[in-house]
Motif scaffolding. Sequence first.
Motif, PDB file in Angstrom:
ATOM      1  N   PRO A 109       0.812  -1.221   0.000  1.00  0.00           N
ATOM      2  CA  PRO A 109       0.000   0.000   0.000  1.00  0.00           C
ATOM      3  C   PRO A 109       0.848   1.274   0.000  1.00  0.00           C
ATOM      4  O   PRO A 109       0.545   2.223  -0.717  1.00  0.00           O
ATOM      5  CB  PRO A 109      -0.835  -0.127   1.277  1.00  0.00           C
ATOM      6  CG  PRO A 109      -0.993  -1.604   1.453  1.00  0.00           C
ATOM      7  CD  PRO A 109       0.336  -2.184   1.006  1.00  0.00           C
ATOM      8  N   SER A 110       1.944   1.291   0.768  1.00  0.00           N
ATOM      9  CA  SER A 110       2.802   2.484   0.809  1.00  0.00           C
ATOM     10  C   SER A 110       3.449   2.741  -0.555  1.00  0.00           C
ATOM     11  O   SER A 110       3.603   3.901  -0.962  1.00  0.00           O
ATOM     12  CB  SER A 110       3.872   2.336   1.881  1.00  0.00           C
ATOM     13  OG  SER A 110       4.674   1.187   1.634  1.00  0.00           O
ATOM     14  N   VAL A 113       0.674   4.185  -2.904  1.00  0.00           N
ATOM     15  CA  VAL A 113       0.402   5.589  -2.575  1.00  0.00           C
ATOM     16  C   VAL A 113       1.530   6.484  -3.080  1.00  0.00           C
ATOM     17  O   VAL A 113       1.287   7.561  -3.618  1.00  0.00           O
ATOM     18  CB  VAL A 113       0.168   5.743  -1.049  1.00  0.00           C
ATOM     19  CG1 VAL A 113       0.186   7.197  -0.633  1.00  0.00           C
ATOM     20  CG2 VAL A 113      -1.147   5.081  -0.664  1.00  0.00           C
ATOM     21  N   GLU A 114       2.766   6.040  -2.938  1.00  0.00           N
ATOM     22  CA  GLU A 114       3.916   6.814  -3.395  1.00  0.00           C
ATOM     23  C   GLU A 114       3.931   6.966  -4.918  1.00  0.00           C
ATOM     24  O   GLU A 114       4.266   8.026  -5.450  1.00  0.00           O
ATOM     25  CB  GLU A 114       5.208   6.148  -2.920  1.00  0.00           C
ATOM     26  CG  GLU A 114       6.472   6.838  -3.362  1.00  0.00           C
ATOM     27  CD  GLU A 114       6.702   8.183  -2.692  1.00  0.00           C
ATOM     28  OE1 GLU A 114       7.392   9.028  -3.303  1.00  0.00           O
ATOM     29  OE2 GLU A 114       6.208   8.402  -1.577  1.00  0.00           O
ATOM     30  N   GLU A 118      -2.058  11.999  -6.170  1.00  0.00           N
ATOM     31  CA  GLU A 118      -2.860  12.108  -4.946  1.00  0.00           C
ATOM     32  C   GLU A 118      -4.318  11.703  -5.150  1.00  0.00           C
ATOM     33  O   GLU A 118      -4.899  10.996  -4.319  1.00  0.00           O
ATOM     34  CB  GLU A 118      -2.794  13.547  -4.414  1.00  0.00           C
ATOM     35  CG  GLU A 118      -3.583  13.756  -3.145  1.00  0.00           C
ATOM     36  CD  GLU A 118      -3.609  15.209  -2.685  1.00  0.00           C
ATOM     37  OE1 GLU A 118      -3.587  15.424  -1.470  1.00  0.00           O
ATOM     38  OE2 GLU A 118      -3.649  16.128  -3.553  1.00  0.00           O
ATOM     39  N   ARG A 120      -5.602   9.578  -7.040  1.00  0.00           N
ATOM     40  CA  ARG A 120      -5.754   8.120  -7.164  1.00  0.00           C
ATOM     41  C   ARG A 120      -5.268   7.409  -5.910  1.00  0.00           C
ATOM     42  O   ARG A 120      -5.849   6.417  -5.479  1.00  0.00           O
ATOM     43  CB  ARG A 120      -4.997   7.597  -8.382  1.00  0.00           C
ATOM     44  CG  ARG A 120      -5.464   8.194  -9.700  1.00  0.00           C
ATOM     45  CD  ARG A 120      -6.960   7.944  -9.935  1.00  0.00           C
ATOM     46  NE  ARG A 120      -7.399   8.476 -11.208  1.00  0.00           N
ATOM     47  CZ  ARG A 120      -7.424   7.774 -12.337  1.00  0.00           C
ATOM     48  NH1 ARG A 120      -7.026   6.531 -12.364  1.00  0.00           N
ATOM     49  NH2 ARG A 120      -7.858   8.337 -13.439  1.00  0.00           N
ATOM     50  N   ALA A 121      -4.196   7.915  -5.296  1.00  0.00           N
ATOM     51  CA  ALA A 121      -3.656   7.301  -4.079  1.00  0.00           C
ATOM     52  C   ALA A 121      -4.681   7.322  -2.951  1.00  0.00           C
ATOM     53  O   ALA A 121      -4.770   6.364  -2.172  1.00  0.00           O
ATOM     54  CB  ALA A 121      -2.385   8.030  -3.662  1.00  0.00           C
ATOM     55  N   ILE A 122      -5.481   8.385  -2.879  1.00  0.00           N
ATOM     56  CA  ILE A 122      -6.484   8.487  -1.807  1.00  0.00           C
ATOM     57  C   ILE A 122      -7.515   7.365  -1.920  1.00  0.00           C
ATOM     58  O   ILE A 122      -8.062   6.907  -0.921  1.00  0.00           O
ATOM     59  CB  ILE A 122      -7.157   9.888  -1.804  1.00  0.00           C
ATOM     60  CG1 ILE A 122      -7.941  10.115  -0.516  1.00  0.00           C
ATOM     61  CG2 ILE A 122      -8.061  10.074  -3.005  1.00  0.00           C
ATOM     62  CD1 ILE A 122      -7.095  10.260   0.707  1.00  0.00           C
ATOM     63  N   VAL A 124      -6.849   4.315  -2.680  1.00  0.00           N
ATOM     64  CA  VAL A 124      -6.222   3.168  -2.016  1.00  0.00           C
ATOM     65  C   VAL A 124      -6.311   3.329  -0.508  1.00  0.00           C
ATOM     66  O   VAL A 124      -6.762   2.423   0.204  1.00  0.00           O
ATOM     67  CB  VAL A 124      -4.761   2.994  -2.479  1.00  0.00           C
ATOM     68  CG1 VAL A 124      -4.057   1.913  -1.660  1.00  0.00           C
ATOM     69  CG2 VAL A 124      -4.701   2.674  -3.972  1.00  0.00           C
ATOM     70  N   THR A 125      -5.896   4.470   0.011  1.00  0.00           N
ATOM     71  CA  THR A 125      -5.914   4.653   1.470  1.00  0.00           C
ATOM     72  C   THR A 125      -7.338   4.627   2.012  1.00  0.00           C
ATOM     73  O   THR A 125      -7.584   4.040   3.065  1.00  0.00           O
ATOM     74  CB  THR A 125      -5.188   5.951   1.889  1.00  0.00           C
ATOM     75  OG1 THR A 125      -5.749   7.058   1.214  1.00  0.00           O
ATOM     76  CG2 THR A 125      -3.703   5.870   1.573  1.00  0.00           C
TER      77      THR A 125
END
Length: 144
Positions: A109-110, A113-114, A118, A120-122, A124-125
């Motif tokens: 997951p990290s 996100v990296e 942003e 799209r990463a949000i 995932v989180t």
Amino acid sequence: MKSDPELPRHSVSVSGVVRRADGKILAIKRADDGRWVPPGGVLELDETPYEGVVREVFEETGVKVEPERLTGVYKNMKLGVVSLAILCRPVAGEPHTTDEATSVAWLLPSEAVEAMPEARAIRVTDALREDGPFVRAHDGTALL
């Protein structure tokens, strides 16, 4: 109420946040813009969001998934695209590249996100949290 064909229209998409038993997330590098994102795409008129996410993830990665739950609703304010993020689990298939994905990978997951913008990463989180679903707006890259 009759619809006016001159009015602006929204497009509805689905994003599959596919989480493997070891916690890794399925991500693709898009062929059109080179960005890492969760697999997904435009929902067809005759399919449910869950049917659409199963189809899109398979088309883009070769992985068959089972949807678990809606985790968020995201609107691209510039393009008028509403995307429904759905947490899924893989049930069959090995990931491979496609016309839409120049790379496909299982990422921590990290790492996901990296690698992702942003907006799209949000997804995932948010999908990995239990207190959703979330409703967010973005401009295609950054949250608003």
